[in-house]
Design a protein around this motif. Structure first.
Motif, PDB file in Angstrom:
ATOM      1  N   TYR A   1       5.888 -22.395  49.470  1.00 24.30           N
ATOM      2  CA  TYR A   1       5.344 -23.760  49.461  1.00 24.30           C
ATOM      3  C   TYR A   1       3.945 -23.765  50.056  1.00 24.30           C
ATOM      4  O   TYR A   1       3.025 -24.381  49.517  1.00 24.30           O
ATOM      5  CB  TYR A   1       6.277 -24.678  50.260  1.00 24.30           C
ATOM      6  CG  TYR A   1       5.732 -26.075  50.441  1.00 24.30           C
ATOM      7  CD1 TYR A   1       5.892 -27.025  49.440  1.00 24.30           C
ATOM      8  CD2 TYR A   1       5.065 -26.438  51.599  1.00 24.30           C
ATOM      9  CE1 TYR A   1       5.395 -28.291  49.585  1.00 24.30           C
ATOM     10  CE2 TYR A   1       4.550 -27.712  51.752  1.00 24.30           C
ATOM     11  CZ  TYR A   1       4.729 -28.635  50.747  1.00 24.30           C
ATOM     12  OH  TYR A   1       4.224 -29.883  50.897  1.00 24.30           O
ATOM     13  N   GLY A   2       3.772 -23.045  51.169  1.00 25.60           N
ATOM     14  CA  GLY A   2       2.469 -22.995  51.833  1.00 25.60           C
ATOM     15  C   GLY A   2       1.403 -22.462  50.895  1.00 25.60           C
ATOM     16  O   GLY A   2       0.335 -23.065  50.744  1.00 25.60           O
TER      17      GLY A   2
ATOM     18  N   MET B   1       1.438 -22.310  47.608  1.00 27.48           N
ATOM     19  CA  MET B   1       1.189 -23.163  46.452  1.00 27.48           C
ATOM     20  C   MET B   1       0.380 -24.399  46.844  1.00 27.48           C
ATOM     21  O   MET B   1      -0.529 -24.796  46.115  1.00 27.48           O
ATOM     22  CB  MET B   1       2.510 -23.598  45.806  1.00 27.48           C
ATOM     23  CG  MET B   1       3.334 -22.469  45.201  1.00 27.48           C
ATOM     24  SD  MET B   1       2.381 -21.276  44.296  1.00 27.48           S
ATOM     25  CE  MET B   1       1.804 -22.275  42.950  1.00 27.48           C
ATOM     26  N   SER B   2       0.684 -24.996  47.997  1.00 28.24           N
ATOM     27  CA  SER B   2      -0.096 -26.162  48.438  1.00 28.24           C
ATOM     28  C   SER B   2      -1.544 -25.756  48.594  1.00 28.24           C
ATOM     29  O   SER B   2      -2.470 -26.486  48.221  1.00 28.24           O
ATOM     30  CB  SER B   2       0.394 -26.697  49.781  1.00 28.24           C
ATOM     31  OG  SER B   2       1.755 -26.741  49.806  1.00 28.24           O
ATOM     32  N   PHE B   3      -1.741 -24.564  49.157  1.00 28.64           N
ATOM     33  CA  PHE B   3      -3.077 -24.066  49.384  1.00 28.64           C
ATOM     34  C   PHE B   3      -3.821 -23.927  48.052  1.00 28.64           C
ATOM     35  O   PHE B   3      -4.955 -24.379  47.908  1.00 28.64           O
ATOM     36  CB  PHE B   3      -2.974 -22.716  50.093  1.00 28.64           C
ATOM     37  CG  PHE B   3      -4.280 -22.188  50.555  1.00 28.64           C
ATOM     38  CD1 PHE B   3      -4.958 -22.792  51.594  1.00 28.64           C
ATOM     39  CD2 PHE B   3      -4.829 -21.068  49.951  1.00 28.64           C
ATOM     40  CE1 PHE B   3      -6.159 -22.296  52.019  1.00 28.64           C
ATOM     41  CE2 PHE B   3      -6.033 -20.578  50.376  1.00 28.64           C
ATOM     42  CZ  PHE B   3      -6.711 -21.174  51.407  1.00 28.64           C
TER      43      PHE B   3
ATOM     44  N   VAL C   1      -3.234 -25.443  45.287  1.00 29.31           N
ATOM     45  CA  VAL C   1      -3.527 -26.736  44.681  1.00 29.31           C
ATOM     46  C   VAL C   1      -4.748 -27.364  45.331  1.00 29.31           C
ATOM     47  O   VAL C   1      -5.640 -27.883  44.654  1.00 29.31           O
ATOM     48  CB  VAL C   1      -2.298 -27.661  44.787  1.00 29.31           C
ATOM     49  CG1 VAL C   1      -2.671 -29.079  44.420  1.00 29.31           C
ATOM     50  CG2 VAL C   1      -1.195 -27.138  43.890  1.00 29.31           C
ATOM     51  N   THR C   2      -4.817 -27.305  46.671  1.00 29.95           N
ATOM     52  CA  THR C   2      -5.971 -27.874  47.359  1.00 29.95           C
ATOM     53  C   THR C   2      -7.252 -27.189  46.891  1.00 29.95           C
ATOM     54  O   THR C   2      -8.275 -27.830  46.656  1.00 29.95           O
ATOM     55  CB  THR C   2      -5.819 -27.679  48.876  1.00 29.95           C
ATOM     56  OG1 THR C   2      -4.471 -27.901  49.201  1.00 29.95           O
ATOM     57  CG2 THR C   2      -6.694 -28.639  49.640  1.00 29.95           C
TER      58      THR C   2
ATOM     59  N   THR D   1      -8.225 -28.310  43.271  1.00 33.50           N
ATOM     60  CA  THR D   1      -8.246 -29.740  42.945  1.00 33.50           C
ATOM     61  C   THR D   1      -9.441 -30.083  42.051  1.00 33.50           C
ATOM     62  O   THR D   1      -9.311 -30.771  41.040  1.00 33.50           O
ATOM     63  CB  THR D   1      -8.314 -30.569  44.230  1.00 33.50           C
ATOM     64  OG1 THR D   1      -7.206 -30.224  45.024  1.00 33.50           O
ATOM     65  CG2 THR D   1      -8.259 -32.052  43.932  1.00 33.50           C
TER      66      THR D   1
ATOM     67  N   ILE E   1       6.773 -29.137  44.054  1.00 34.16           N
ATOM     68  CA  ILE E   1       6.194 -30.240  44.831  1.00 34.16           C
ATOM     69  C   ILE E   1       4.662 -30.187  44.797  1.00 34.16           C
ATOM     70  O   ILE E   1       4.019 -31.155  44.389  1.00 34.16           O
ATOM     71  CB  ILE E   1       6.744 -30.244  46.269  1.00 34.16           C
ATOM     72  CG1 ILE E   1       8.274 -30.281  46.223  1.00 34.16           C
ATOM     73  CG2 ILE E   1       6.188 -31.412  47.061  1.00 34.16           C
ATOM     74  CD1 ILE E   1       8.927 -30.012  47.544  1.00 34.16           C
ATOM     75  N   PRO E   2       4.052 -29.062  45.189  1.00 36.47           N
ATOM     76  CA  PRO E   2       2.596 -29.011  45.086  1.00 36.47           C
ATOM     77  C   PRO E   2       2.109 -29.094  43.641  1.00 36.47           C
ATOM     78  O   PRO E   2       1.054 -29.689  43.382  1.00 36.47           O
ATOM     79  CB  PRO E   2       2.211 -27.661  45.683  1.00 36.47           C
ATOM     80  CG  PRO E   2       3.450 -27.009  46.120  1.00 36.47           C
ATOM     81  CD  PRO E   2       4.611 -27.854  45.814  1.00 36.47           C
TER      82      PRO E   2
ATOM     83  N   ARG F   1       1.857 -32.582  42.577  1.00 37.03           N
ATOM     84  CA  ARG F   1       0.701 -33.189  43.217  1.00 37.03           C
ATOM     85  C   ARG F   1      -0.551 -32.869  42.404  1.00 37.03           C
ATOM     86  O   ARG F   1      -1.423 -33.704  42.231  1.00 37.03           O
ATOM     87  CB  ARG F   1       0.577 -32.686  44.652  1.00 37.03           C
ATOM     88  CG  ARG F   1      -0.217 -33.622  45.525  1.00 37.03           C
ATOM     89  CD  ARG F   1      -0.005 -33.343  46.987  1.00 37.03           C
ATOM     90  NE  ARG F   1      -0.486 -32.004  47.310  1.00 37.03           N
ATOM     91  CZ  ARG F   1       0.139 -31.155  48.084  1.00 37.03           C
ATOM     92  NH1 ARG F   1       1.254 -31.476  48.650  1.00 37.03           N
ATOM     93  NH2 ARG F   1      -0.352 -29.971  48.334  1.00 37.03           N
TER      94      ARG F   1
END
Lengths: 895, 113
Positions: A789-790, A792-794, A796-797, A800, A878-879, A882
């Motif tokens: 998760y960490g 993937m969130s990274f 995505v950010t 963006t 989840i990411p 987003r």
């Protein structure tokens, strides 16, 4: 040394230095003003002369502490401050490390206590176990590595190799010390036992060779320190007191030193009895001096300059001669040529025994190692996670670090700072881990199988070895989880990262991807392992022992005076009790791990010997009915069969279906004859009168060939099986009452419990493995989901802006979702691809603990992979969602 | 900086400090002044390197320090030679003499040729 002391008075040293420098400056300024310079000019001159006050201060500080120590102190302070600013990051990291370190420490504590720790005796490294390697052709009493007592006596003459040789056998006796008699764990030991181990008395004396000369001549016992404290309240006058051992009066001559608890970590004796008194132990009777009765473990202490191999080679000529002589002695002289040849091939084997001898260890070491390795893997996962967190943080701190580099900090210096971060975290985790470990150890000990009577010597305590281990592990953890971020920080090109705008640095993304892939691989292995163990446990529970366990209790009666008559009387009373539906007696209890096995000679159309041991038991009529085991053909024993031969009894045998299948090819065995043993002179006078269904004997895992004899002819058992009416509690109470009434001087019955409970106990190891591997699997899954998760969130950010552009140019939400998910899928697929060959390779390690399932069972692997993939994908979704929900205008304005 | 003054040769500062303190205890500023006076302003001592040297010698146990009243009435940190400091001074003087002797010998040999 002085420099380390300086560490503790840094504040004072700093103050002193400030005053000293201030004095210098003031004096110099005054002097210069007096010589005509204006004050500002004077001050400038002074500063110039000194070359910068800060510089001087730095250089002086270097003389106080070694450079690295000083830097390290500052680094730690800096780390502590920055951790205080981000408590949630710190808590996550410390907690995951604490879980990893705590679990590893707990398992290490058990591994250490069971396998690594040497006995608390003089020079344990010179102790060896002397053991028969090959066909011993003896009646075996007890477990693992036993030989006959006369061999021990022979070995004691081998003074060339040994300082001395002693033997021992674990047993249990009925001990009464004035109060209610109780079944107590004891160790039969030869006279040299204590002196060879270097154990001293805490009180009185210990055994000497004189206590071990003539059988039956030395009715003395030595108490263990703990037993003396608990049972006798540490009474000083215990020496000389009389106690009853199996109803024979014996004298307490001493108490062993505190801390000495025998040589078997799995069975701690409460008292020691000389081997000369072995005839007290039921079953052994007068076989003590028989060369074909193996019942003692023999250990020796090697001479100072004799190696194990030297002793082993040097002993073979004597051993061969003894074998030759043995073949001429009565029993063996009639054995077949083939068997004699095999017997003569035997050798004597010496193995190092600094940890003593323990069947418990032999049995438990494999599962413990597997669990220990698992916790180590878990810790590695936690390390990877923390490393991932650090990398993420590192990229957030990119500008700070770049600025520091630009200002002249060396790359090594910055790397060290990052390492200080992780070392500090790891030690916080280690500290928490040490606090948690004893609780985990206590829980684990409760899971471990225990010997029937003796307690094992395992403790949930914190000792120096454990602390040292935790310290080293924390250190390693700190370096492992800090190494990647530190290296990352060192390798950055300064110019490029300063030029980048904040938030666009790629922060070791490929490194983090690799780490998540590794995590997924490890996790999949753990999930598959837990799947295998869980299926083994449930497979065994579903299979059951082959008989109906509901409303069934069993217990063992020991120490009854005039036992056969009394046990018959007790059985009558149990049978007539309103709580009893039916009941029976057997010789050897079921599902306790042990079996009574021997080859049989079969006489049907031809005479032959079974090719392996048959499991034997002696039962009373009604045993099969009580268990609910169907009689397939023929009949059960009746009262007539139980009568002694001279009173009209007949030798009859009942066998099970597995026996019929193996030795009669499915034909009816009724009417065929069998005899116990494999010698040519065995009388095959027992007629097979019935065939029963297969049931488990030693453990649920096995369904072996079995044969039953009627009780009462040669065999008397005292294990009761009772199918009761009503509740288990009332049945247990009724049984206790019957036993108490029958003989108040008899010890309380042993193992009085329901069969369901007994099955639970017999599956202790399986349950431990299933429960722990599942817990570890879930933990690992959570850790790697967090890691995924960490990352993937990274991602995505980071992307963006790119996504915004794509959307603005007409990309669909779907394709954006896919763009991100693809990234996750690659990691998951790669992790799975790594894990599967590992499963195949590691399978052999766990195979022996599994039941009815291959380590490469496709269904388990498929299910585990599905669980992992689906949860991992949801974590990535989840990411990804987003990303697909990004508003193009916002994204382009972003930053 | 005036170029007529030589920077002090490496490693000799410690010896000079020990020598000055062997006469009487002094504080840092006093030592700096004495160094200037004794060397007739030929040798230039960087005052910035004086304090690290003093602390280094103190850590080695050759000097001991005490806060005492100075000639101006203000408290100053006075350094004094310890017994092992005196021994060290003898060692350093001895090796210095041998070094300069050897250098001298080499120079003389050079002029003979």
């Amino acid at each position: 040394m002085k420099r380390i002391l300086n560490w503790f008075r840094l504040r004072r040293l700093e103050d002193d230095l400030d005053r000293e420098l201030q004095y210098h400056i003031d004096r110099r300024v005054t002097d210069l003003i007096q010589s005509g310079l204006p004050e500002p000019e004077a001050r400038r001159r002074v500063a110039l002369e000194l070359g910068g006050v800060t510089q001087v201060r730095e250089e002086v500080r270097d003389t106080w502490l070694t450079r690295w120590l000083r830097d390290f102190v500052y680094d730690l302070r800096f780390s502590a401050r920055s951790f205080r600013r981000s408590p949630s990051f710190t808590a996550t990291a410390v907690l995951s490390l604490a879980l990893g370190i705590g679990a590893t420490t707990a398992l290490y504590s058990l591994v250490d206590q069971v396998m690594l720790r040497a006995l608390p005796v003089d020079h344990p490294e010179r102790l060896v176990l002397i053991d028969w390697n090959g066909e011993q052709r003896a009646e075996i009493y007890g477990s693992d590595n036993v030989m006959s007592y006369p061999i021990c006596q022979d070995l004691q003459q081998q003074k060339e190799f040994f300082d001395g040789v002693f033997c021992r056998a674990a047993t249990s006796v009925i001990l009464s010390t004035g109060e209610e008699p109780r079944v107590t764990a004891a160790e039969l030991v030869s006279g040299a036992y204590f002196s060879l181990l270097g154990v001293r008395p805490a009180l009185g004396r210990l055994f000497s060779n004189d206590d071990d000369q003539t059988p039956g001549s030395s009715p003395v016992v030595v108490l263990s320190y703990d037993f003396w404290k608990n049972q006798f309240g540490g009474a000083e006058d215990v020496v000389g007191r009389k106690v009853l051992v199996n109803r024979n009066p014996m004298t307490v001559v001493g108490v062993a030193a505190p801390g000495f608890r025998g040589i078997d970590v799995g069975e701690i004796p409460s008292l020691w009895i000389p081997t000369a008194m072995a005839s007290l132990v039921p079953g052994l009777n007068d076989a003590m001096l028989d060369r074909r009765t193996a019942w003692v473990q023999i250990l020796g202490r090697l001479k100072q300059n004799v190696s194990l191999t030297q002793a082993q080679t040097g002993l073979q000529p004597w051993f061969k001669a003894m074998l030759e002589e043995d073949t001429r002695r009565t029993n063996l002289s009639k054995a077949s040529a083939e068997r004699r040849r095999q017997f003569l091939l035997s050798t004597l084997r010496l193995t190092p025994a600094p940890q003593g001898h323990s069947p418990f260890r032999n049995y438990i070491s494999r599962p413990l190692w597997v669990l220990f390795v698992t916790t180590a893997v878990l810790l590695a996962l936690a390390c990877l996670n923390v490393a991932g967190l650090f990398l993420a943080r590192g990229s957030a701190r990119q500008r700070e670090l770049s600025t520091r580099l630009a200002l002249g900090a060396s790359r090594g210096r910055i790397g060290r700072q990052l390492l200080a971060d992780s070392v500090l975290l790891a030690f916080a985790g280690g500290l928490l881990g040490v606090v948690m470990a004893p609780f985990a150890v206590r829980a684990l000990i409760a899971f471990l199988p225990s010997a029937p009577i003796a307690a094992n010597g395992l403790e949930a305590s914190v000792d120096t070895r454990m602390l040292l281990f935790t310290f080293l592990v924390s250190m390693a953890t700190g370096f492992l989880s800090g190494a990647a971020p530190a290296l990352q920080a060192c390798n950055k090109s300064l110019a490029s990262s300063l030029r980048k705008r904040a938030g666009t640095a790629m922060g070791g993304l490929s490194l983090r991807r690799a780490m998540v892939t590794t995590q997924i691989a490890f996790t999949l292995i753990l999930i598959i392992a837990s799947g295998l163990y869980v299926r083994t446990l449930f497979g065994l529970l579903a299979k059951g022992p082959g008989f109906d366990t509901s409303s069934l209790i069993s217990f063992t009666v020991r120490g009854a005076q005039d036992s056969n008559r009394l046990i018959r009387q007790i059985h009558e009373e149990i049978r007539s009790s309103p709580n009893t539906q039916s009941s029976a007696l057997v010789q050897v209890p079921l599902l306790f791990g042990g079996v009574w096995g021997n080859p049989l000679t079969i006489q049907s159309t031809e005479r032959f010997v079974t090719d392996r041991d048959v499991q034997l038991n002696a039962v009373t009529p009604g045993f099969f009915a009580t268990l609910g085991t169907r009689i397939v053909s023929g009949r059960d024993f009746d009262e007539h069969d139980s009568r002694p031969l001279n009173e009209g009894g007949r030798r009859v045998v009942i066998v099970n279906e597995a026996f019929v299948k193996r030795y009669f090819g499915g034909r009816s065995p009724l009417g065929a004859h069998v005899g116990m043993g494999s010698r040519p002179d065995v009388k095959t006078d027992g007629e097979i009168i019935g065939v029963v269904e297969d049931i488990s004997y030693g453990s649920i895992r096995e369904r072996w060939e079995q044969a039953y004899f009627p009780q009462g002819q040669n065999y008397f058992g005292s294990v009761f099986y009772v199918r009761f009416r009503g509740t288990a509690e009332s049945a247990v109470a009724a049984m206790r009452a019957i036993l108490r009434n029958a003989d108040p001087t008899m010890p309380a019955p042993l193992f009085l419990r329901t069969l369901d409970e007994q099955i639970d106990r017999s599956l202790n190891t399986e349950r431990m493995l299933a429960a722990l591997s599942t817990a570890f699997g879930i933990l690992a899954l959570v850790l790697s989901l967090v890691g995924l998760y960490g990352v993937m969130s990274f991602v995505v950010t980071q992307r963006t802006r790119e996504i915004g552009i794509r959307l603005a140019l007409g990309a669909t939400r779907h394709s954006t979702l896919w763009l991100i998910l693809r990234d996750a899928l690659v990691m998951i697929a790669a992790g799975t691809a790594i894990a599967l060959p590992c499963v195949w390779a590691l399978g052999r390690l766990v195979e022996s603990q599994l039941y009815d399932i291959k380590p490469t069972d496709p269904l388990t692997i498929l299910a585990a992979t599905l669980v992992l993939c689906s949860t991992a994908l949801s974590a990535a979704l989840i990411p990804a969602r987003r990303a697909s929900a990004v508003n193009p205008t916002d994204a382009l304005r972003f930053e | 900086m005036p170029s007529s003054r030589f920077p002090i040769p490496q490693g000799t500062l410690d010896m000079l400090i020990l020598q000055i303190l062997s006469l009487e205890p002094a504080h840092g500023y006093g030592i700096a002044q004495r160094l200037e006076q004794i060397s007739n302003s030929v040798v230039q001592v960087n005052q910035g390197s004086l304090y690290p040297a003093l602390h280094r010698l103190e850590q080695k146990g050759w000097l001991k320090a005490d806060w005492k009243q100075s000639e101006t009435g203000r408290e100053a940190k006075f350094y004094a030679l310890t017994r092992s400091g005196q021994k060290q001074l003898r060692v350093e003087k001895d090796s210095w003499a041998r070094l300069t002797g050897a250098v001298q010998l080499i120079f003389e040999e050079g002029t003979e040729q």
